[in-house]
Write a protein that holds these residues in place. Sequence first.
Motif, PDB file in Angstrom:
ATOM      1  N   PRO A  90       0.550  -1.238  -0.148  1.00  0.00           N
ATOM      2  CA  PRO A  90       0.181   0.007   0.176  1.00  0.00           C
ATOM      3  C   PRO A  90       0.826   1.185   0.179  1.00  0.00           C
ATOM      4  N   ARG A  91       2.012   1.133   0.680  1.00  0.00           N
ATOM      5  CA  ARG A  91       2.805   2.501   0.806  1.00  0.00           C
ATOM      6  C   ARG A  91       3.265   2.825  -0.795  1.00  0.00           C
ATOM      7  N   ARG A 138      -5.980   2.486   0.027  1.00  0.00           N
ATOM      8  CA  ARG A 138      -4.480   2.277   0.342  1.00  0.00           C
ATOM      9  C   ARG A 138      -4.096   2.384   1.757  1.00  0.00           C
ATOM     10  N   LEU A 142      -3.223  -0.268   4.833  1.00  0.00           N
ATOM     11  CA  LEU A 142      -2.094   0.024   5.878  1.00  0.00           C
ATOM     12  C   LEU A 142      -2.611  -0.289   7.329  1.00  0.00           C
ATOM     13  N   ASP A 143      -3.900  -0.776   7.392  1.00  0.00           N
ATOM     14  CA  ASP A 143      -4.388  -1.242   8.708  1.00  0.00           C
ATOM     15  C   ASP A 143      -4.494   0.066   9.720  1.00  0.00           C
ATOM     16  N   LEU A 229       3.195  10.000   5.199  1.00  0.00           N
ATOM     17  CA  LEU A 229       2.722   8.511   5.360  1.00  0.00           C
ATOM     18  C   LEU A 229       3.433   8.296   6.608  1.00  0.00           C
ATOM     19  N   MET A 233       1.219   6.250   9.446  1.00  0.00           N
ATOM     20  CA  MET A 233       1.567   4.998   9.884  1.00  0.00           C
ATOM     21  C   MET A 233       1.656   4.871  11.711  1.00  0.00           C
ATOM     22  N   ARG A 236      -1.726   3.561  13.347  1.00  0.00           N
ATOM     23  CA  ARG A 236      -2.105   2.262  13.348  1.00  0.00           C
ATOM     24  C   ARG A 236      -1.818   1.622  14.869  1.00  0.00           C
TER      25      ARG A 236
END
Length: 242
Positions: A90-91, A138, A142-143, A229, A233, A236
């Motif tokens: 996804p990144r 996306r 990335l959850d 990004l 992150m 998460r």
Amino acid sequence: MAGMATRTTRRSQRRTEALSRERIVGAAVELLDSAGEGGLTFRALAERLSTGSGAIYWHVANKDELLGAATDAVIAGALPAGPGDPAAGPREEIRAVALGLFVAIEEHPWLATQLSAQMARNPWGPVTPRIFERVGRRVRALDVPEENWFTATSVLVHYVLGAAGQNAANTAGARALGPDADRAAFLDSVAKAWEDLDPEDYPLTRAAADQIRDHDDREQFLAGVDLVLAGVMTLRPAAPPS
């Protein structure tokens, strides 16, 4: 007489079939690229398509609808279709989506303004959901928790469109200097001007001036995507202790 009427009807049908909405939108994109929004008129479009304005109105109601359709057509072509490549991750997919938008906005000088207008005035139209969906899928992959999908996706979209729009403005400004303008010489002049600033008022700007000379616009843009990004992150959930 009957045979002549039949032939006339057939010619009319062929013209109607040939003049599709897709052809009209494609010609509108070409006009926007060459002459800007001010050059996009139904008269100019009719001349390009060798038809009458009335035939165009059969497919498109007005200029606003035409601008929206042209914007959506360019964005649809710039964005990857489908769920994406699972092998890429996804990144990397987000970086690919971002770069696709960056290139499209750079290649179509009118696009940045139209994207802002579409997202502000017509967020329920096709353009905004198309971009939001491509990035948001996306983000979900990335959850990122569902309650953060909107914020994370919005921040990414705003950065991408804002940075790409500024780059397009810079490119347009460089083109206005003429065909003989030298990018390296221009950046060097900017760096020298920054280096001459007051050291007490602009210590950071003076220190960063030298980095202007050799920077690559796309690399800098993608570095910004990576910074955003990195923040996404952190949303998460923490991994359980092993």
